[in-house]
Design a protein around this motif. Sequence first.
Motif, mmCIF file in Angstrom:
data_model
loop_
_atom_site.group_PDB
_atom_site.id
_atom_site.type_symbol
_atom_site.label_atom_id
_atom_site.label_comp_id
_atom_site.label_asym_id
_atom_site.label_seq_id
_atom_site.Cartn_x
_atom_site.Cartn_y
_atom_site.Cartn_z
ATOM 1 N N SER A 32 -2.791 -1.118 -4.120
ATOM 2 C CA SER A 32 -0.814 0.179 -4.815
ATOM 3 C C SER A 32 -0.748 0.986 -3.575
ATOM 4 C CB SER A 32 -2.414 0.683 -6.116
ATOM 5 O OG SER A 32 -3.305 1.665 -5.099
ATOM 6 N N LYS A 33 -0.935 1.106 -3.005
ATOM 7 C CA LYS A 33 -0.613 2.247 -1.553
ATOM 8 C C LYS A 33 -0.733 1.422 -0.034
ATOM 9 C CE LYS A 33 -3.700 6.233 -2.721
ATOM 10 N NZ LYS A 33 -5.496 7.269 -2.960
ATOM 11 N N PRO A 34 0.369 0.812 -0.210
ATOM 12 C CA PRO A 34 0.935 -0.203 0.972
ATOM 13 C C PRO A 34 0.895 1.021 2.211
ATOM 14 C CG PRO A 34 2.758 -0.251 -0.417
ATOM 15 C CD PRO A 34 1.511 0.825 -1.028
ATOM 16 N N VAL A 35 0.609 -0.507 3.646
ATOM 17 C CA VAL A 35 -0.085 0.962 4.927
ATOM 18 C C VAL A 35 1.529 0.304 5.469
ATOM 19 C CG1 VAL A 35 -1.220 0.646 6.811
ATOM 20 C CG2 VAL A 35 -2.547 0.145 4.600
ATOM 21 N N SER A 36 2.435 1.490 6.457
ATOM 22 C CA SER A 36 3.427 1.072 6.716
ATOM 23 C C SER A 36 3.087 0.620 8.267
ATOM 24 C CB SER A 36 4.486 2.762 7.248
ATOM 25 O OG SER A 36 4.449 2.746 5.687
ATOM 26 N N MET A 37 3.837 -0.598 8.747
ATOM 27 C CA MET A 37 3.981 -1.477 10.074
ATOM 28 C C MET A 37 4.786 -0.273 11.387
ATOM 29 S SD MET A 37 1.826 -3.195 9.799
ATOM 30 C CE MET A 37 0.830 -2.645 9.129
ATOM 31 N N ASN A 38 4.238 -0.396 11.906
ATOM 32 C CA ASN A 38 5.134 0.479 13.113
ATOM 33 C C ASN A 38 6.423 0.012 13.733
ATOM 34 O OD1 ASN A 38 3.521 2.737 13.698
ATOM 35 N ND2 ASN A 38 1.991 0.755 15.915
ATOM 36 N N GLY A 39 7.026 -1.313 13.017
ATOM 37 C CA GLY A 39 8.323 -2.282 13.504
ATOM 38 C C GLY A 39 9.267 -2.223 12.590
#
Length: 423
Positions: free
Chosen positions: A377-384
């Motif tokens: 429910s809370k996606p984790v953002s990737m640096n790229g």
Amino acid sequence: MIKANDPKLKSWVEVPANSDFSIQNIPFGIFKTDSLGPRAATAIGDKVLDLSVLEVHGCFEGLSLPPETFNKPVLNDFMGLDKEVTRAVRNRISDLLEADNAELRDNSELVKQAFFEQSEVEMCMPVHVPNYTDFYSSEQHAYNVGCMFRDPENALMPNWKHLPVGYHGRASSIVVSGTPFHRPKGQTKADDAAMPSFNPCRLLDFELEMAFITCKENGLGNSISTKEAEDYIFGFVIFNDWSARDMQKWEYVPLGPFLAKNFASHVSPWIVTMDAMEPFRVSGPKQDPKVLPYLEYEGDYHFDLNLQVAIQPEAQEETVVANSNFRYMYWNCLQQLAHHTVNGCNMQIGDMYASGTISGPTPAEYGSMLELSWRGSKPVSMNGGGERKFIQDHDTVIMRGHAERNGVRIGFGEVKAKVLPAK
């Protein structure tokens, strides 16, 4: 103080700043090269030191080592020696590496034979693992999972604070860092589906854990008390206990994990000894309700060990997704081993015991994607660019761990693994 732990020690071998492998560490592992078969080693700075070469040149004379102790593909025989012997070996290695000791330092031919660059060797599985047990000993992790699948009022099961919950897992699929593996497949069942389906796992997850390894046998029918337990524990590795969450949800009732957990677990290649961990002991949480007498212990047996997890999508930079600490355990290794054997279960040399997912009190310290993304429910953002709810094909997951105190740092290196598509 254990001699090799002295914070004043300096090595004549260059140790880069923030290296996991200071002279106060002296971990044990197994390596090989294109021309040399698997044999025992320690790590110092960016170097691997071949212990079999030191043994051949008489560096361990007088320490009661059987012949060719270090010219073997696993460390089981060495670990099974008396703790006083393995401690003396670690102290001797420390002496040879100490800045003012010219014995090895000034023997250029021996240095040339015995040292390798870590980047130029292949690290192997350090032990043969006869048996594997996975515990469930982080209260925050157990609470988080209980909240997701039940409710906050009933997050912890009634037994959880009375005993270290655990299960026997699959030992054959424990592999060393760097070993790629294929996404598992099996049965899953959607909540709105009438029947299960067979497909590749959709919700692949890591679990940030530590594991200890036993070095002594108790014999069938004999218990190990919390007072005796430390003598049975050789050291620790970082442990990534992969989970197929969607498969696990369908299969785990009534007997618990099976296909969702047996496809792969990864360990760091260097075993950091219980002796090396000694300076980083801290007190554990107050256990309430009071535990039964066989689980009572004296002293500090939790460890202030910083842990980190990163995800590296293919052809992208890594993103650190969690920073936790091994001190966030409710049940410690002494209690786990005492409970495991209180019924007379026989431990073997090389047996591995994972802590269970290590989660701290804040969301940034959670030790699995299940918690970090809160069931997606809370996606984790990737640096790229992009985001992750769970682990995708071609992602590499990297775990690291180190402890630091009084200017001394010891660490485990990395445990990393790339996920390949399902076969």
